[in-house]
Design an enzyme around this catalytic site. Sequence first.
Site, short mmCIF file in Angstrom:
data_model
loop_
_atom_site.label_atom_id
_atom_site.label_comp_id
_atom_site.label_asym_id
_atom_site.label_seq_id
_atom_site.Cartn_x
_atom_site.Cartn_y
_atom_site.Cartn_z
N LEU A 53 43.78 38.05 43.16
CA LEU A 53 42.58 37.35 42.72
C LEU A 53 42.76 37.03 41.26
O LEU A 53 43.17 37.90 40.47
CB LEU A 53 41.32 38.22 42.90
CG LEU A 53 40.79 38.46 44.31
CD1 LEU A 53 39.54 39.33 44.24
CD2 LEU A 53 40.48 37.16 45.03
N ASP A 54 42.45 35.81 40.87
CA ASP A 54 42.51 35.46 39.46
C ASP A 54 41.58 36.37 38.66
O ASP A 54 40.56 36.86 39.16
CB ASP A 54 42.08 34.01 39.25
CG ASP A 54 43.04 33.02 39.88
OD1 ASP A 54 44.22 33.37 40.07
OD2 ASP A 54 42.60 31.90 40.20
N ARG A 55 41.94 36.57 37.42
CA ARG A 55 41.14 37.44 36.55
C ARG A 55 39.65 37.10 36.56
O ARG A 55 38.80 38.01 36.68
CB ARG A 55 41.69 37.39 35.13
CG ARG A 55 40.95 38.26 34.14
CD ARG A 55 41.62 38.20 32.78
NE ARG A 55 41.00 39.14 31.85
CZ ARG A 55 41.48 39.42 30.64
NH1 ARG A 55 42.57 38.82 30.22
NH2 ARG A 55 40.88 40.30 29.87
N THR A 57 37.87 35.65 38.87
CA THR A 57 37.28 35.68 40.20
C THR A 57 36.92 37.11 40.57
O THR A 57 37.69 38.04 40.34
CB THR A 57 38.27 35.12 41.24
OG1 THR A 57 38.66 33.80 40.86
CG2 THR A 57 37.64 35.08 42.62
N HIS A 162 45.23 28.80 41.93
CA HIS A 162 44.00 28.12 41.53
C HIS A 162 43.59 27.04 42.54
O HIS A 162 42.96 26.05 42.17
CB HIS A 162 44.14 27.49 40.14
CG HIS A 162 44.38 28.48 39.05
ND1 HIS A 162 44.84 28.11 37.80
CD2 HIS A 162 44.24 29.83 39.00
CE1 HIS A 162 44.97 29.19 37.04
NE2 HIS A 162 44.61 30.25 37.76
#
Length: 252
Positions: A53-55, A57, A162
Amino acid sequence: MLETLFEDEHLVAVHKPSGLLVHRSWLAKRETEFAMQMVRDQVGCHVYPLHRLDRPTSGILLFGKSAEVARIMQPQFAERGIHKEYLALVRGYLSEAGELDYPLKEELDKIADAQADQEKEPQEAITCYRPLHQAELPYPVGRYDSCRYTLVAMKPLTGRKHQLRRHMAHLRHPIIGDTSHGDGRHNKFYRDHFGVQRLWLLAKALCFDHPVTGERIELETRLEEEWLRLFEAFGWSTEQQAYRLLEPLGAD
């Protein structure tokens, strides 16, 4: 301590808050807390992140408790055996559900990916989406006298970097709080008006086949309080049940 959503002797799933890195990175040398280390300390053994998971999110993050479990699980992610759904708040009125098949060129870091192929062809990227709620606020943002937003459920069928953020930007409905692909005017409005600075993207649901038992596991996390406060300002329900993406067990 991170909220545990599921745990057995093979797997553990937690709710990652926005702003927390999954693991250590030389790009964020000053950070001292990481989801991987926090979960390791909570369960008392080394853990292996099964996806990312992106930071910015938040939402469901799944770990294996052994390298063998991680190895067994990887094909499910590669072969689209994993069902993932997200909630996002986007700019404008998105009126119809759809499926976007729009290849994405790999996003490369100037330093970390300096040796990577800079001319790599765009990769297949597919996202299903459907609008859930719409809101209009009587505040001028940009050239309009009011601002409109849509709560969207999204299901990525591929896993590009992304992907959801870039696909929604391609549809001209960028996710609020996205500093890379979003609308800076609306991001600023949310910071100033609601006092919250975050990416409004939540990994809400995750379904997969258990790597050992074969049982279908269905996980769904809660909406964080900042989401509910925002929904109250929009005049939407603040009941968690109103935003379930998976059918309750036993439903027809």
